[in-house]
Every structure is written in C-alpha cells, then in structure tokens.
Design an enzyme around this catalytic site. Structure first.
Site, short mmCIF file in Angstrom:
data_model
loop_
_atom_site.label_atom_id
_atom_site.label_comp_id
_atom_site.label_asym_id
_atom_site.label_seq_id
_atom_site.Cartn_x
_atom_site.Cartn_y
_atom_site.Cartn_z
N ARG A 37 51.97 49.46 -0.38
CA ARG A 37 51.87 50.71 0.38
C ARG A 37 50.54 50.82 1.10
O ARG A 37 49.73 51.69 0.82
CB ARG A 37 52.03 51.90 -0.57
N GLN A 51 53.36 49.78 6.81
CA GLN A 51 54.30 50.89 6.85
C GLN A 51 55.54 50.56 7.67
O GLN A 51 56.62 51.07 7.40
CB GLN A 51 53.62 52.14 7.40
N ASP A 62 58.24 48.92 5.43
CA ASP A 62 58.60 49.59 4.19
C ASP A 62 60.06 50.02 4.17
O ASP A 62 60.44 51.05 4.72
CB ASP A 62 57.68 50.80 4.01
N SER A 91 60.98 53.42 2.29
CA SER A 91 60.74 54.61 3.11
C SER A 91 61.89 54.83 4.08
O SER A 91 62.41 55.92 4.24
CB SER A 91 59.47 54.40 3.94
N TYR A 103 52.84 56.47 -6.29
CA TYR A 103 54.08 56.86 -6.98
C TYR A 103 53.75 57.77 -8.15
O TYR A 103 52.66 57.75 -8.68
CB TYR A 103 54.78 55.62 -7.53
#
Lengths: 126, 464, 381
Positions: free
Chosen positions: C122, C127, C130, C133, C229
């Site tokens: 992360r 990003q 990901d 996500s 998380y």
C-alpha cells in the site's frame, strides 16, 4: 495591549502634575495641567473608538484596512511640516524636510495602494 | 483658529473613513474620505504660526509624493505587503525625525539661545517615546520588507535567550526615557535611545518567520500610529493624537484578529520561534524557503485577472465540506467569462471517486471534471491553479525525490501553472506525511483558513 | 514476449484480465498479446474488438499457452490448465496466497513465477495496481443496491399527498474502500447513513461524505496497523463493542458489513443476539461472506430470511455482477503492474523493487514470499 499603552502613559500622567507653569509666550506648547488632561482624554477616547471600529471587520478586509490605517499613520506629516517650515535652526529644517518626504511617501503611497486594492472590487462585479 | 476647525473636520473624516473601511460595499469610499481628511489636516497645518519658510516643505512634499505615487502604481500587486511595509517604515522615520528635531530645538540648543520654550518633564517623556517608537518602526518595517522580498532569509533567526535579551533591551530603553524625564540623564542620551531603538526594530522582527510578516506589519503600523500620537503630545496637536490613537488601537486589534484567523496566538507569532517552538506556519524545516501567505482579498484579485482557472480538489475540501461553496465560486468566475475546470486526481481523497461524489452532490456538471492525464497538458496554459485541500497529489517531490514515499506516483502538474494558490488550514503534511515543495515555489501563495470559510470569502470578494 | 490472456474457467467468474485499451498499451510496449477466443464475452468484449486492438485471438487453449512467457489471469489456473503452462512462465493473477496453500504449492512445483496482485504494497505509486481497492469500490456500491432491492421500502425521504415516506437508516460497518463507497452510494440514494470503524482516524473520512460516525466506546489503541488495515481486536474489546452496537442496530433498516482481515477469517461483528435485536424487514448485506462473514448467521453464497424477519445476504464475488467495469479496472491494475515490473522486455524476479518483493509468491520452483512462507510453515508444523 491597551494596558501596555496606558502603562507607557502613566509616567506621563504622574509628571503632568509636576510640569512647569505655563510659558505664556509659546502658543504651541501651552501645556498646563488642564490642557494636558484634555489631550489625554482625547487620546484615550480615540483609542477606544479605534478599537470599536475594527471589532467587526470581516477577514476579507483585513489587508485593505491595514493599508488604509497605515496611510493614516502618515499624519506624522503634520509634525514634519512644522519642523521643516521653522525659521531656525537649519538642522531642524533639513531633518524636517526629510521627514516630510518620508511622510508624504507614506500618505500618498498608502492611500494609492489601498485604492488600487479596492478598485478591483468595483470594476469586477455584476 | 481655523486650523483647529480643519483639524476637527479631519478627525471626523478619519473616523468615518475607518468605519467605512470595515465594510465591503463602502470600503473604497472610506479610503477616499480618510484621504480627504489628510488633505484637510495638511491645509490646517499650513496655516500654523510657526511655519515661515516653504522651501524645504516644497522639496519634501514633491519628492515624497512622486516616490509614493510611483511605488503604488509601478510595483506589482503581488508585492503588496512589501509596499505596505516600506511606506509604514517611512512614516515611522518621519515621527522619529520630528522627535529628534524637537529635542534639538527645545533641549539641546537651548543654552545657545533658541527661541523655543523649555521642555517640561512630560515633554521629555513623550519625545522619548516618539523617538523610540518611530525608530523601531522604521527599522522593523525595513526588516519586514527584506524578509518578504527575500533579501533577508525569511526563516526565523533565533538564538537561545533571545526573548530575554529583547525584553532587557526594551526595559533599558524605558529606563533611558525615565532618566531623561527626571533630568538625571544628559539630553545626548536621546540619541543613544534613538540608536538602541533602531537596533531593537531589527532584533524584534528577525526571529519572526516570513509567512507571519502580515501580522508584524499590522503591529508596526500600530506602533507608527502611537509614534504619531506621541508627536501629538509633544506638539500639543490634537489631530496627531486622534489619528495616531485611531491607528494605534485599530492596528493592534487587527494584528490580534489576523492571528486568530490563522489559528495562532499573538505571542506565538511574535515570540514563538525562539526555542524552536514554531506553531505550524513556519514549522517545516525541510523545505527550502518559507511559504508566502496571502489574504482572501489578494487571492480574489489574482482570480479577477485570470482567463483560465483550474481547481484542484483534495481530501481537505471534503473534510471541510467546502464543495458547495467551491461550486458557487466557480459559478461566479464563469459569469465573468473565466473558464473553470476541476482536475481530479485518481487518488484524491480517501476513497476512489471521493471527489466525484462530492462535486456531483454540489451539482458540478460532469463536463467540468477532467481526469489527470487529460488536464495535465493544460496547466502550463493556466493563469491560476486553485488547490483546495490537496497535498500529495500535487507534490513535485513525486517526480524527482527518490526515497520519498510518493516517488513514482503520477501527480497533477499544478506547479506549471502561472500562479498557484493553495487553500489549507495550516502547513501540516498530507497523507504521506511529507512536506510539499510546491508550497514554497516562487509562483505559489498560501491562503490559510478553513476551506469552506475561505471559499465563502472569495465568493464575497468576487461578487462585489 | 508472448503475453497470454485465457478465458476464466472458474464458475461465476465474469471478468477478463485484459481489455482492448490495455491490449493497445501492451502492444505499444512491444509485448505480443494473445487472447483466448470468448475470453471477453461475459464482460461484453468481443473477439473482434480484441483483434482490432492488436491482439491475436486463439481458439485452442493448448496452442494459446504454448511458448507463453507471461500469463494474465483473474483467478489462478486450475490443475488441468497448469499442465499446459510452460515451466518458467510468469503468472499475474489474484492468488489469495495466504489462504489458498494448495494453489501456491502447485504453482511452485510447476516452476511458475507467480505474482499475486492482492498482495500489492500500500504505497503511493502502487495505487494504480491495487486490485483490492478496485474491486472493493464496486462491491461497496453494489452492496447498497442489493440492500435497497431487498428492503420492503425505499431509501429517500419523501413527503407526498399519499403520506410521508421516512428515509431508511443505513449502517456501514468498516470504513475501508468498500465501506466508504457504500456510504457514498447510500447517501446518493437519500438514506440516513452512519459509518463505523474501530480506527478512530476514519471519523473525519466518514463525515467528509456527509454521513455520521457512530460513536461507541473508545477502542483507539493501535487499532490500525502499519499497512493501514484494522488490527484484530481483543475479546474484551469486541464484546464491549457488540453490546454498545446492539442499541443502534435496533433502529437500522440496513446494515452493510465490510470488515476483512488479510489472510484470516473475517471477524464476527454481528452475533446472533445482535441480529435478533434488529427489526423485521431489515436487511444485512455481508460483504465478508467469502471469508466466513461478519455475521454469525451468514450463509456464504445464499440469501435467506431469519426467523425474526431479518433478510441476510451473503454475496460472493459481487464485483462479477458488474463485469464491464470490473474487467476495466482489473485489466488496468494488471497492465499498470506489468508495465512497472517489465523492463527492457523482461521481468526481473530478483529485483529489490518494493512492488516486486511484495507480490512475488513463487519463483524458481519454490515459494519465495515471506508472509506466505510463514503461513505455510505454521500449517505444516
């Protein structure tokens, strides 16, 4: 801050009672106890007035207000004019002349800058 | 006697002028009224009995007037705080010089038979104040100018124990004044006082960061007002006292208000840098340089002159709930023929599509939203990029700083716009926790405040 | 290099690992893309569109895999397909390696270098790769639509001549990507929305979407781990949280749960007693169903109504119900990852790059990922 200002003045207040008797031949320095007291009243009242006038200024107008009151502080021009225009001594004329120049910058520059800042607002809108 | 009446009229105009300056519709008129008051005060003074020769006056007025006018007209609007600093310093210098002049006239030259009456103890006191305030305002303002212009490092210059030294210095000066008042000290100490005050102006302003200069200037403005009031006491001149007092108290209150708008206390701004306890605005040591901070008025002006504006929303806009106000502001800009688009970075906000959701809620037309790859080529042609609560997504460090947590992330090329205005609560870092180089770029200015309130102020300024 | 995109064989899987746009990008990067015929059907992409974008469409699976160097998948290949994949090939898919040990071992034994996109670190520059996500964005949105269809009433507030319809009250548990998207979608439908998460930093995020953050008790110590998380709570914390939650649950019309813990079973947020406190006609959408569910009563893959009249939905692979966008996002994640790790026409599996190290599960015939090794070691001992 007002307290600090008043603190500065208190020596003056104390001294007012000790000041020398009036010099009759000096119209510009007729400082007797009562005249001094009047000047102090004026100062205190004007200070509170200044405070009150600014209390509700929106943050939007902080800068123009600062610029405008800055121009007003160029009122020192008044004292400079007197110094520059004296009959003698020469040193005072010179210093006074320089002071007049400085104060004029402050006054003219200050009001002009403020006006420029605010001019945009009128030209813009609906 | 007419002098006194003119002074009275001038005082009234000053008061009404300041009152009008506090409201947006009447502000310009207020400035004009105050200027008229000044003219009346000058005319009234011209009739003063003591003025007999006009040569020096003429030279001074013409020279000063011309220079003042040129400064107002020719210096760029973005340099406004600098200009205010200079002219304020000059005003202080004027007061100080007048004070010295009066001292020479009434005290030093007396034994040689000057026609001026002797100074009373009170006069000695206020003359001392006048000289002290005038001198420190002069040098303080010049230092402020230097910091704003980058001639002096805009970082706070501190050393341990600085506040103690400054306080002692101040107390010494007050002691000198008292000594001069009681007559224990030789009048030559007036010059010592002047010298100390000149130094004090420098010592007082050096430890304050460049971004806080607007507050400092407001305070120095107040001091020059007090200096003028002191002059008024020396010369028994009522208009000097009134104008000086108005200026002094309003200036001090204005500094307090400006601090509150920045969410900091006045003591923190003035004395906070010593000991390394800077509150937030100048707190970022890793950035090369200090951010330039502007007010909503100045931001509005830059927007006025723009033809193309790109708004860059970020999480800050969401947290502030400012999306409705932003859309209204964009509408006002569009009505003036300015093109407005929103640059939506793929990871702006805290969830995918965060910005889209909010802007849609605020009824921003979908056509106005442009994704990163499409809008990046347009930044070089953009007059103003308005960054609203976005941080990492426009940090140039992502392009070049290997080892930075955001290295390699594609960003919005906001720094390529002609001017950048960043609306943010403080200099605190974004999600990645690193300082943003964009904030200290030469074409970037920070507009500190709550996003929603700032947007509303901009709407007000643009709608006048 | 020969890049292969097979059709997904897993039942119910509608996604494909490439789209015409991503094919073009790979083509420009000098990669030769081969797509199995019919791979894009479920996502609405025809063979013709793939061909037009520059891919070669192949009918026979064996021919497809012969000589393949990079294989792009959604779910990992089954044992049969695995025999067709040349040893030494690179596989990019979502392996769920912390749970699916058999798959990992098979891939290692086959000598395949496998990258798992659900393990992408992360960090800011990753990003765009990901997958979690991307898919969560879709499931969060879909969850609200499911809830709205299962509710006996509508979501928004309407005052009409035929009476006033009061807005539905929706509670979203877990404010990660899926949770936030669910909050946003429920708001768009006009419901009154509350969000809850054990990480207090999330409060501002929830409020930034116009919802209210549900204040229970203070469980702020280290609720968030280094990866952002949520950490598993202690038993006491969980119990206290449940008690406080029950009073709120009684008022809710819909509850959407999104709490997942990487590599473990989903935490139980709604006990049987808590569900019994909910009103008849209310709905629970459990997005953690595939990991056992956040609700004790959840039946993964099924929808049913409890004795108390609460409808409990346990959807699996919810993103598959919007295959066009799911494929679009997944394919983008894949190609962003591929173009990042593939330099000068080859993939360096020895690279120190954070993204490579974080996602490479098997290489050179063995398992190389630290966390996976830990988990495997734990189950073997």
């Amino acid at each position: 801050m007002v307290v600090l200002v008043l603190a500065f003045l208190s020596p003056g207040l104390l001294l007012a009672h000790e000041s020398t008797p009036p010099q009759a031949a000096a119209p510009e320095h007729g400082v007797d106890g009562s005249e001094l007291l009047i000047l102090l009243y004026i100062f205190v009242l004007a200070s509170f007035l200044g405070y009150q006038l600014i209390l509700r200024v929106p943050p939007l107008l902080h800068t123009p207000l600062m610029s405008g009151t800055n121009a007003i502080s160029g009122i020192s021009l008044v004292g400079s004019l007197v110094a520059a225009g004296l009959s003698e001594p020469l040193i005072c004329n010179v210093l006074g002349g320089v002071a007049v120049g400085c104060a004029m910058c402050n006054v003219v520059g200050g009001f002009a800058i403020t006006d420029r800042m605010l001019a945009k607002f009128r030209k813009g809108g609906r | 006697m007419s002098t006194e009446w003119l002074y009275l009229a001038a005082a009234v105009l000053f008061i009404v002028g300041i009152r009008d300056l506090s409201s947006a519709e009447t502000a310009r008129r207020g400035n004009l009224l105050a200027a008229c008051g000044m003219i009346l005060a000058i005319i009234g003074t011209m009739q003063h009995g003591l003025i007999v020769q006009w040569g020096w006056i003429a030279v001074g007025m013409v020279a000063g007037g011309v220079i003042g006018l040129m400064m107002a007209v020719f210096m760029p609007m973005t340099a406004m705080p600098e200009r205010i600093a200079i002219v304020n310093g000059l005003g202080g210098a004027a007061s100080g010089l007048v004070g010295i002049c009066e001292v020479i006239r009434h005290v030093i030259m007396r034994p040689e038979g000057s026609t001026a009456p002797e100074f009373s103890a009170f006069h000695m006191g206020v003359a001392g104040l006048e000289i002290m305030l005038g001198a420190l305002t002069f040098t303080g303002s010049m230092v402020a100018f230097g910091k704003l212009k980058g001639l002096i490092s805009s970082k706070p210059m501190t050393y341990p124990g600085q506040n103690v030294v400054n306080v002692l210095w101040l107390l010494t000066m007050v002691g000198l004044i008292i000594g001069l008042v009681t007559g224990d000290l030789n009048p030559v100490f007036f010059f010592v006082l002047a010298g100390m005050a000149l130094l004090f102006g420098v010592m007082f302003v050096l430890p304050i960061g460049g971004a806080d200069m607007p507050v400092v200037i407001a305070m120095l403005n107040a001091y020059s007002g007090l200096a003028a009031a002191a002059t008024g006491f020396v010369l028994s001149n009522k208009v000097l006292i009134i104008a000086g007092a108005l200026d002094g108290s309003s200036g001090l209150l204005l500094s307090l208000l400006m601090c509150r708008a920045m969410n900091r206390s006045l003591t923190n701004v003035l004395f906070g840098a010593v000991g390394g306890t800077t509150g937030g605005v100048t707190g970022s040591d890793e950035l090369q340089g200090d951010p330039q901070s502007i007010s909503a008025v100045e931001a509005a002006e830059r927007l006025f002159d723009a033809r193309r504006v790109i708004i860059v929303p970020g999480y800050g806009m969401a947290a502030a709930g400012a999306h409705f106000a932003i859309r209204e502001m964009a509408d006002v800009l569009k009505e003036r023929g300015i093109s407005v688009k929103y640059a939506i970075h793929p990871v702006a906000g805290r969830m995918p599509g965060h910005m889209n959701v909010l802007l849609a809620d605020a009824n921003v037309p979908y056509d106005d939203l442009v994704e990163m790859d499409e809008i990046n080529p347009e930044f070089p042609n953009t007059d103003v990029a308005l960054v609203m609560g976005a941080n990492d997504i426009c940090n140039p460090a992502a392009r070049t700083a290997e080892g930075s947590p955001i290295y390699g992330m594609p960003i919005l090329d906001v720094d390529l716009a002609a001017q950048v205005i960043v609306i943010k609560r403080s200099m605190s870092p974004g999600f990645a926790g690193i300082p943003n180089e964009l904030f200290v770029a030469p074409n970037c200015a920070m507009l500190f405040g709550d996003g929603k309130q700032v947007a509303e102020q901009l709407i007000e300024a643009l709608s006048l | 290099m020969k890049v292969v995109v097979p059709r997904e064989l897993a039942p119910g899987e509608t996604r494909v690992a490439a789209t015409p746009r991503t094919v073009k990008r790979m083509d420009r990067a000098g990669l030769m893309v081969h797509v199995e015929s019919g791979a894009g059907d479920a996502s609405g992409i025809t063979d013709a569109e793939f061909t037009e974008a520059g891919a070669t469409v192949i009918e026979d699976r064996a021919a497809l895999f012969a000589g393949s160097e990079i294989i792009l998948c959604v779910k990992p290949p089954g044992p049969e397909t695995l025999t067709q994949i040349p040893s030494g090939a690179v596989l990019i898919a979502v392996l769920d390696p912390l749970i699916e040990h058999e798959v990992v071992t098979q891939l290692a034994d086959r000598g395949v270098s496998a990258f798992s996109l659900d393990m992408v670190p992360r960090i800011a520059r990753a990003q765009s790769m990901d997958v979690l996500s991307s898919m969560s964005t879709l499931t969060g949105y879909q969850a609200v639509l499911l809830a709205s269809m299962a509710l006996p009433g509508i979501m928004p507030y309407l005052t009409t001549a035929a009476g006033t319809l009061h807005p539905s009250k929706v509670l979203v548990l877990g404010a990660g990507v899926a949770g936030l998207q669910a909050i946003a979608t429920a708001r768009r439908l006009g419901a009154l929305v509350w969000g809850y998460d054990i990480r207090p930093v999330v409060k501002e995020q929830v409020e930034s979407l116009g919802a209210e953050f549900l204040e229970l008790i203070d469980t702020s110590d280290a609720a968030e781990d280094a990866g952002g998380y949520a950490r598993e709570q202690s038993h006491d914390q969980a119990a206290a949280q449940q008690r406080a939650m029950t009073t709120h649950l009684a008022q809710m019309d819909a509850v959407i749960t999104t709490a997942l813990i990487p590599g473990r079973d989903a935490p139980i947020l709604l006990t049987t007693e808590m569900v019994e406190a909910m009103k008849p006609g209310s709905v629970i959408v459990d997005l953690a169903a595939e990991r056992g569910g956040n609700c004790e009563l959840t039946r993964p893959g099924e929808n049913f109504t409890s004795d108390g009249g609460v409808t409990i939905l346990g959807p699996l692979d919810l993103h598959c119900s919007v295959p066009a966008h799911a494929s679009l996002m997944y394919a983008n994640n894949v190609v962003n990852f591929l173009l990042h790790v593939c330099r000068d026409g080859r993939i360096d599996v020895e690279s120190d790059d954070e993204v490579v190290r974080g996602t490479l599960v098997t290489s050179g015939g063995r398992v190389v990922h630290e966390r996976v090794l830990e988990v495997l070691g734990a189950t073997n001992s």
